[in-house]
Design an enzyme around this catalytic site. Structure first.
Site, PDB file in Angstrom:
ATOM      1  CB  ILE A 102      27.866   1.961   4.553  1.00 13.51           C
ATOM      2  CG1 ILE A 102      29.251   1.734   3.941  1.00 13.51           C
ATOM      3  CG2 ILE A 102      27.509   3.451   4.464  1.00 13.51           C
ATOM      4  CD1 ILE A 102      29.351   2.142   2.478  1.00 13.51           C
ATOM      5  N   GLY A 103      25.428   1.328   6.333  1.00 14.10           N
ATOM      6  CA  GLY A 103      24.148   1.736   6.909  1.00 14.10           C
ATOM      7  C   GLY A 103      23.023   0.901   6.338  1.00 14.10           C
ATOM      8  CD  GLU A 104      20.467  -2.082   9.260  1.00 14.62           C
ATOM      9  OE1 GLU A 104      19.632  -2.966   8.968  1.00 14.62           O
ATOM     10  OE2 GLU A 104      21.399  -2.245  10.073  1.00 14.62           O
ATOM     11  CB  ALA A 106      12.342   0.851   5.136  1.00 11.23           C
ATOM     12  N   GLY A 108      16.676  -2.383   2.922  1.00  8.83           N
ATOM     13  CA  GLY A 108      17.979  -2.664   2.356  1.00  8.83           C
ATOM     14  C   GLY A 108      19.116  -2.262   3.261  1.00  8.83           C
ATOM     15  CG  MET A 109      23.283  -3.418   5.243  1.00  7.12           C
ATOM     16  SD  MET A 109      23.822  -4.899   6.167  1.00  7.12           S
ATOM     17  CE  MET A 109      22.577  -4.938   7.469  1.00  7.12           C
ATOM     18  CB  VAL A 110      24.518   0.834   1.991  1.00  4.06           C
ATOM     19  CG1 VAL A 110      25.660   1.255   1.053  1.00  4.06           C
ATOM     20  CG2 VAL A 110      23.174   1.248   1.409  1.00  4.06           C
ATOM     21  CE  LYS A 125      20.873   2.088  -2.426  1.00  7.68           C
ATOM     22  NZ  LYS A 125      19.967   3.107  -3.037  1.00  7.68           N
ATOM     23  CG  ASP A 220      13.478  11.975   0.024  1.00  3.26           C
ATOM     24  OD1 ASP A 220      13.172  12.827   0.895  1.00  3.26           O
ATOM     25  OD2 ASP A 220      13.875  10.834   0.301  1.00  3.26           O
TER      26      ASP A 220
END
Length: 444
Positions: A102-104, A106, A108-110, A125, A220
């Site tokens: 899915i994405g990442e 700083a 971690g990656m999902v 995650k 945030d």
């Protein structure tokens, strides 16, 4: 309330000139029954979401259950219950299989995965924070907060996968419900109708009411931290920068490590006003509302001064009373030295927008945080009257306390606390499962 989103919402611009039927709902050619239990959905039909955009993100599987690779996609392999995704090893099998990137970020990656027990796809995650104190702080903060939150508009934690001992802990996996897209991606491709702006805004505020009732500032809020699914359910995520605040304490100088996205920062953060309050999140929501109205960020500052100047160019120069809230002498002197800037009419910036939306926007983007609308007032605003239901806008039963902050702890201690939080979550999930199997009674 909107009962649908056209099937092409995330692929092509929606048609906006169709007249709604007499009940005030947008005319739909397709509707679907509402899953879930949100009481503020007063219809059997709910928004149908970003269908085509989500379809583009669906995965194809072979008859054996293994996912087919798209052209140019990194190969995902499974060896000894370990799956490789974009060069990262996910040790989450045998329960979670068929991972998809899915994405990442700083640290971690999902990935999405198939839960072999529930047969649902989930988001996992993978976090590897233990080399840096800051990353450990953010990981612990998010886990501690989400472990204690339970709200339909806040992302949940279904499971935390960790090593058997703290000494062997290198990575941690947080399993959450899978949301097909986020507001940032949606606004990159689609123009939202007023119905959907209103619906999304209500859900943001509904979730934020719960967060603030827990004495937590999110800090945030931005479109990419607002997750969406195909039925337009919205969930707030990413609590790594959140902080606990005490409403009875003067927080002058508080939040010194504030590093949230500049475009959504309240002016008092940059000007070091007296303390930081829940109003900083209200400002961020105002920026998000403006972005939903135009598909463009309202204050895309390139740096600190540019950000401040963009804000003043829209909301106008601060009054003398506003200046008194600023304790930083240099910041106050800088503002005084600037030429006077008149406030811009919101109707000129957003022609065709619902006047009630612009009135709420004006109250959210008030320069002086003491005069800014709060969450409860925003929920009760006429723009959201079709959803407003104080009886279905829950608050946190056990607010956080300042003792739950941990800024000065070394990363070794933070690692222990992360493992303990993961272990506590595991025990709680086991107890809840046992209670369900025991007919709702607490296990002996």
């Amino acid at each position: 309330m909107p009962t649908w989103i056209p099937n092409n919402l995330c692929a092509q611009p929606t048609t906006r000139n169709a007249k709604p039927p007499s009940n005030g709902h947008p005319q739909a050619t397709q509707q679907q029954s509402a899953p879930g239990s949100l009481a503020y959905r007063n219809s059997s039909n709910i928004p149908n979401g970003a269908t085509n955009h989500v379809r583009q993100q669906k995965w194809q599987y072979t008859r054996s259950g293994h996912r087919k690779m798209a052209d140019g996609e990194a190969v995902i392999s499974t060896v000894n219950n370990v799956e490789e995704v974009h060069g990262q090893l996910f040790e989450v099998a045998p329960r979670y299989v068929n991972l998809s990137y899915i994405g990442e970020g700083a640290y971690g990656m999902v990935a999405s995965a198939l839960d072999t027990i529930t047969r649902d796809r989930v988001a996992i995650k993978k976090i590897s924070p233990f080399e840096h104190q800051t990353f450990c702080q953010r990981t612990l903060r998010e886990i501690k907060i989400l472990n204690r939150f339970k709200h339909e508009n806040i992302i949940n934690i279904q499971e935390i996968i960790r090593s058997e001992t703290v000494d062997s802990l290198k990575d941690i996996y947080i399993v959450q419900c899978l949301m097909e897209t986020d507001l940032y991606k949606l606004l990159k491709t689609q123009k939202l109708s007023n119905d959907h702006v209103c619906y999304f805004l209500y859900q943001i505020l509904r979730g934020l009411k719960y967060i603030h009732s827990a004495n937590v500032l999110h800090r945030d809020l931005k479109p990419s931290n607002l997750l969406l699914n195909t039925t337009c359910d919205l969930k707030i995520c990413d609590f790594g920068l959140a902080r606990v605040t005490d409403p009875q304490t003067d927080h002058t100088g508080f939040l010194t490590e504030y590093v949230a996205t500049r475009w959504y920062r309240a002016p008092e953060i940059m000007l070091n006003s007296k303390g930081y309050t829940k109003s900083i999140d209200v400002w961020s929501v105002g920026c998000i509302l403006a972005e939903m109205l135009s598909n463009r960020p309202l204050f895309p500052g390139k740096h600190y001064l540019d950000q401040l100047n963009l804000i003043l160019a829209v909301v106008g120069s601060p009054s003398n009373a506003d200046l008194q809230c600023i304790i930083n002498d240099k910041a106050r002197s800088y503002l005084i030295s600037l030429p006077h800037k008149p406030k811009q009419p919101w109707a000129r910036l957003y022609p065709g927008a619902d006047p009630r939306a612009l009135d709420l926007l004006d109250k959210m983007l008030t320069f002086n945080p003491h005069n800014r609308i709060d969450i409860e007032q925003a929920l009760a605003h006429p723009y959201l009257e079709q959803y407003y239901d104080p009886g279905d806008e829950p608050v946190c039963e056990e607010p956080f306390t300042l003792e739950m902050e941990f800024d000065d702890l070394p990363k070794e201690k933070l690692k222990e606390l992360i493992w303990e939080e993961a272990e506590a979550h595991h025990r709680r999930m086991e107890a809840e499962a046992a209670a369900r199997n025991n007919g709702g009674q607490n296990p002996v």
